[in-house]
Scaffold this motif. Structure first.
Motif, PDB file in Angstrom:
ATOM      1  N   PHE A 293      79.024  10.853  85.405  1.00 49.90           N
ATOM      2  CA  PHE A 293      78.482  11.690  84.329  1.00 49.90           C
ATOM      3  C   PHE A 293      77.505  10.889  83.475  1.00 49.90           C
ATOM      4  CE2 PHE A 293      82.657  14.322  84.381  1.00 49.90           C
ATOM      5  CZ  PHE A 293      82.161  15.097  85.422  1.00 49.90           C
ATOM      6  N   GLY A 294      77.856   9.643  83.186  1.00 52.87           N
ATOM      7  CA  GLY A 294      76.965   8.803  82.394  1.00 52.87           C
ATOM      8  C   GLY A 294      75.637   8.578  83.097  1.00 52.87           C
ATOM      9  N   TRP A 295      75.702   8.390  84.398  1.00 52.78           N
ATOM     10  CA  TRP A 295      74.478   8.209  85.190  1.00 52.78           C
ATOM     11  C   TRP A 295      73.609   9.461  85.120  1.00 52.78           C
ATOM     12  CZ3 TRP A 295      72.901  10.514  89.953  1.00 52.78           C
ATOM     13  CH2 TRP A 295      71.824   9.881  90.587  1.00 52.78           C
ATOM     14  N   LEU A 296      74.223  10.642  85.232  1.00 57.23           N
ATOM     15  CA  LEU A 296      73.467  11.891  85.128  1.00 57.23           C
ATOM     16  C   LEU A 296      72.803  12.023  83.759  1.00 57.23           C
ATOM     17  CD1 LEU A 296      75.873  14.504  86.799  1.00 57.23           C
ATOM     18  CD2 LEU A 296      73.752  13.586  87.745  1.00 57.23           C
ATOM     19  N   CYS A 297      73.553  11.715  82.718  1.00 62.95           N
ATOM     20  CA  CYS A 297      73.026  11.865  81.357  1.00 62.95           C
ATOM     21  C   CYS A 297      71.860  10.915  81.092  1.00 62.95           C
ATOM     22  CB  CYS A 297      74.126  11.622  80.327  1.00 62.95           C
ATOM     23  SG  CYS A 297      75.400  12.905  80.312  1.00 62.95           S
ATOM     24  N   GLY A 298      71.835   9.809  81.835  1.00 61.76           N
ATOM     25  CA  GLY A 298      70.745   8.857  81.645  1.00 61.76           C
ATOM     26  C   GLY A 298      69.384   9.419  82.000  1.00 61.76           C
ATOM     27  N   PHE A 299      69.345  10.546  82.723  1.00 68.24           N
ATOM     28  CA  PHE A 299      68.063  11.156  83.081  1.00 68.24           C
ATOM     29  C   PHE A 299      67.581  12.142  82.021  1.00 68.24           C
ATOM     30  CE2 PHE A 299      69.728   9.803  87.209  1.00 68.24           C
ATOM     31  CZ  PHE A 299      68.626   9.118  87.704  1.00 68.24           C
ATOM     32  N   GLY A 300      68.357  12.330  80.973  1.00 68.19           N
ATOM     33  CA  GLY A 300      67.903  13.110  79.822  1.00 68.19           C
ATOM     34  C   GLY A 300      67.484  14.532  80.136  1.00 68.19           C
ATOM     35  N   GLY A 301      68.230  15.249  80.951  1.00 68.24           N
ATOM     36  CA  GLY A 301      67.913  16.645  81.238  1.00 68.24           C
ATOM     37  C   GLY A 301      67.042  16.862  82.453  1.00 68.24           C
ATOM     38  N   ARG A 302      66.589  15.777  83.074  1.00 73.63           N
ATOM     39  CA  ARG A 302      65.763  15.932  84.274  1.00 73.63           C
ATOM     40  C   ARG A 302      66.604  16.108  85.533  1.00 73.63           C
ATOM     41  NH1 ARG A 302      61.989  10.946  84.451  1.00 73.63           N
ATOM     42  NH2 ARG A 302      63.836   9.939  83.583  1.00 73.63           N
ATOM     43  N   VAL A 303      67.927  15.987  85.380  1.00 75.25           N
ATOM     44  CA  VAL A 303      68.853  16.218  86.493  1.00 75.25           C
ATOM     45  C   VAL A 303      69.975  17.122  85.998  1.00 75.25           C
ATOM     46  CG1 VAL A 303      70.436  15.175  88.163  1.00 75.25           C
ATOM     47  CG2 VAL A 303      68.346  13.951  87.502  1.00 75.25           C
ATOM     48  N   GLU A 304      70.259  18.181  86.749  1.00 75.22           N
ATOM     49  CA  GLU A 304      71.314  19.129  86.381  1.00 75.22           C
ATOM     50  C   GLU A 304      72.377  19.161  87.474  1.00 75.22           C
ATOM     51  OE1 GLU A 304      72.038  23.961  85.839  1.00 75.22           O
ATOM     52  OE2 GLU A 304      70.013  23.151  86.151  1.00 75.22           O
ATOM     53  N   LEU A 305      73.630  19.022  87.083  1.00 75.89           N
ATOM     54  CA  LEU A 305      74.741  19.164  88.015  1.00 75.89           C
ATOM     55  C   LEU A 305      75.021  20.651  88.195  1.00 75.89           C
ATOM     56  CD1 LEU A 305      77.091  18.111  89.717  1.00 75.89           C
ATOM     57  CD2 LEU A 305      78.408  17.823  87.606  1.00 75.89           C
ATOM     58  N   VAL A 306      74.729  21.175  89.374  1.00 74.39           N
ATOM     59  CA  VAL A 306      74.870  22.601  89.633  1.00 74.39           C
ATOM     60  C   VAL A 306      76.267  22.950  90.140  1.00 74.39           C
ATOM     61  CG1 VAL A 306      73.972  24.563  90.963  1.00 74.39           C
ATOM     62  CG2 VAL A 306      72.398  22.796  90.112  1.00 74.39           C
ATOM     63  N   SER A 307      76.766  22.169  91.064  1.00 73.13           N
ATOM     64  CA  SER A 307      78.090  22.414  91.625  1.00 73.13           C
ATOM     65  C   SER A 307      78.658  21.088  92.140  1.00 73.13           C
ATOM     66  CB  SER A 307      77.997  23.445  92.761  1.00 73.13           C
ATOM     67  OG  SER A 307      77.302  22.899  93.869  1.00 73.13           O
ATOM     68  N   PRO A 308      80.019  21.064  92.309  1.00 72.48           N
ATOM     69  CA  PRO A 308      80.964  22.174  92.220  1.00 72.48           C
ATOM     70  C   PRO A 308      81.218  22.608  90.779  1.00 72.48           C
ATOM     71  CG  PRO A 308      82.100  20.103  92.679  1.00 72.48           C
ATOM     72  CD  PRO A 308      80.646  19.791  92.754  1.00 72.48           C
ATOM     73  N   ALA A 309      81.701  23.828  90.638  1.00 74.45           N
ATOM     74  CA  ALA A 309      81.880  24.414  89.307  1.00 74.45           C
ATOM     75  C   ALA A 309      82.842  23.593  88.455  1.00 74.45           C
ATOM     76  CB  ALA A 309      82.376  25.863  89.446  1.00 74.45           C
ATOM     77  N   ALA A 310      83.906  23.075  89.080  1.00 73.79           N
ATOM     78  CA  ALA A 310      84.895  22.307  88.320  1.00 73.79           C
ATOM     79  C   ALA A 310      84.265  21.045  87.739  1.00 73.79           C
ATOM     80  CB  ALA A 310      86.076  21.953  89.212  1.00 73.79           C
ATOM     81  N   ALA A 311      83.404  20.378  88.520  1.00 68.40           N
ATOM     82  CA  ALA A 311      82.745  19.176  88.018  1.00 68.40           C
ATOM     83  C   ALA A 311      81.750  19.519  86.922  1.00 68.40           C
ATOM     84  CB  ALA A 311      82.033  18.459  89.175  1.00 68.40           C
ATOM     85  N   ARG A 312      81.041  20.629  87.083  1.00 69.99           N
ATOM     86  CA  ARG A 312      80.089  21.063  86.055  1.00 69.99           C
ATOM     87  C   ARG A 312      80.818  21.331  84.745  1.00 69.99           C
ATOM     88  NH1 ARG A 312      74.906  23.541  85.854  1.00 69.99           N
ATOM     89  NH2 ARG A 312      74.700  25.022  84.137  1.00 69.99           N
TER      90      ARG A 312
END
Length: 332
Positions: A293-312
């Protein structure tokens, strides 16, 4: 002429002189060779030096001669070329896994493969941001012990440590020992990890620098059916921060500008579907974890976790918790 004590090793001394005192820019002549041999207690004559150089050449050593004024001999080919030695020295110096003391020792050892002038070039300061060198000198013996356990098909017992607020290492499990079956050593994120089977828990991994009091046991290893050597190359690929757990197939919606970091992280074998709006969809297998999650947030909105729903949903809750922690504080 009576043979001196050093005669039996004269070829070796001559080879050392050529290795240490010559390179393409620094040649050595026979009178200087005789001086250096004499300094080592080895008596020699000019003709014997010529004969010895011919013998070394016949044995495959690439000794080049330049004739004329300022001419002489130099050893042209070595186990490592200077750029290779520099690369190895820089890697050793930048590695956080290798202590400063051991770094110095290893670089001195590497310098033995270079001439004295080239060796000076290996003593370079390499700056590696955010890297704290390891303070665990015993880690080298730990790695050796674990390799021996794997080679001899034996289980190991060790105490596993972690840092406390007093900046001291304390044993986990109240000092209770771990007993596992070691199967492989893995280098990942600048650390050594032991991949081992722990009875009742399956395959696990442990930081080698946090292990102490390692003992090889007489019991044969367990978990052979769970260890697949073919998959070891990709063991850590789905993990972030070496967090273990079940692997999930995730769908990420990414801005085209982040294609580089995505391929750096997941490799070129990952599935990518370009979209007409300047974004692309990426599918990858990952261990969903806080570091992910921290790695995803490091892209500042340029990457969106779409699925799986539970992880989102888990990511949404994590962001909500973080947001609450940063709400403005009321004045007291």
């Amino acid at each position: 002429m009576p043979r001196s004590e050093g005669q039996k090793g004269k070829l070796i001394w001559l080879l050392r002189i050529l290795a240490r005192h010559t390179d393409e820019e620094h040649l050595i002549n026979v009178p200087r060779i005789l001086e250096l041999l004499a300094a080592e207690g080895v008596a020699a004559e000019r003709k014997s030096v010529y004969d010895d150089i011919a013998t070394l050449r016949a044995l495959g050593y690439d000794i080049v001669q330049h004739r004329g004024r300022g001419g002489g001999y130099y050893l042209a080919s070595r186990p490592f070329q200077l750029p290779e030695l520099k690369l190895l020295a820089d890697s050793v110096q930048a590695s956080r896994f290798i202590t400063r003391k051991k770094s110095d020792q290893l670089i001195r050892a590497l310098s033995q493969f270079a001439s004295q002038w080239e060796a000076n070039e290996l003593q370079r300061q390499v700056f590696a941001s955010s890297r704290v060198k390891s303070m665990n000198e015993s880690i080298y013996y730990n790695v050796d012990a674990l390799h021996r356990a794997i080679a001899s098909d034996r289980q190991v017992r060790f105490v596993y440590q972690e840092w406390n607020l007093d900046k001291k290492k304390v044993a986990r499990r109240g000092g209770g020992a771990y007993q596992v079956s070691p199967w492989a050593l893995l280098w990942e994120e600048e650390n050594y990890y032991l991949v081992a089977f722990e009875e009742g828990k399956g395959m696990r991994h442990y930081r080698v620098d946090k292990m102490t009091s390692i003992a090889l046991l007489d019991q044969p290893r367990l978990g052979r059916e769970e260890f697949d050597p073919q998959k070891m190359r990709d063991y850590a690929k789905p993990m972030f921060g070496m967090f273990g757990g079940p692997v999930s197939r995730v769908e990420l919606r990414c801005e085209n500008s982040v294609i580089g970091p995505m391929l750096d992280r997941f490799g070129t074998g990952v599935t990518i579907l370009p979209q007409p709006d300047g974004w692309f969809t990426l599918y990858a297998d990952v261990v969903v974890s806080p570091p992910f999650f921290g790695w995803l947030c490091g892209f500042g909105g340029r990457v969106e976790l779409v699925s799986p729903a539970a992880a989102r949903e888990q990511l949404r809750q994590t962001l909500e918790t973080i947001s609450k922690a940063y709400q403005p504080k009321e004045n007291v």
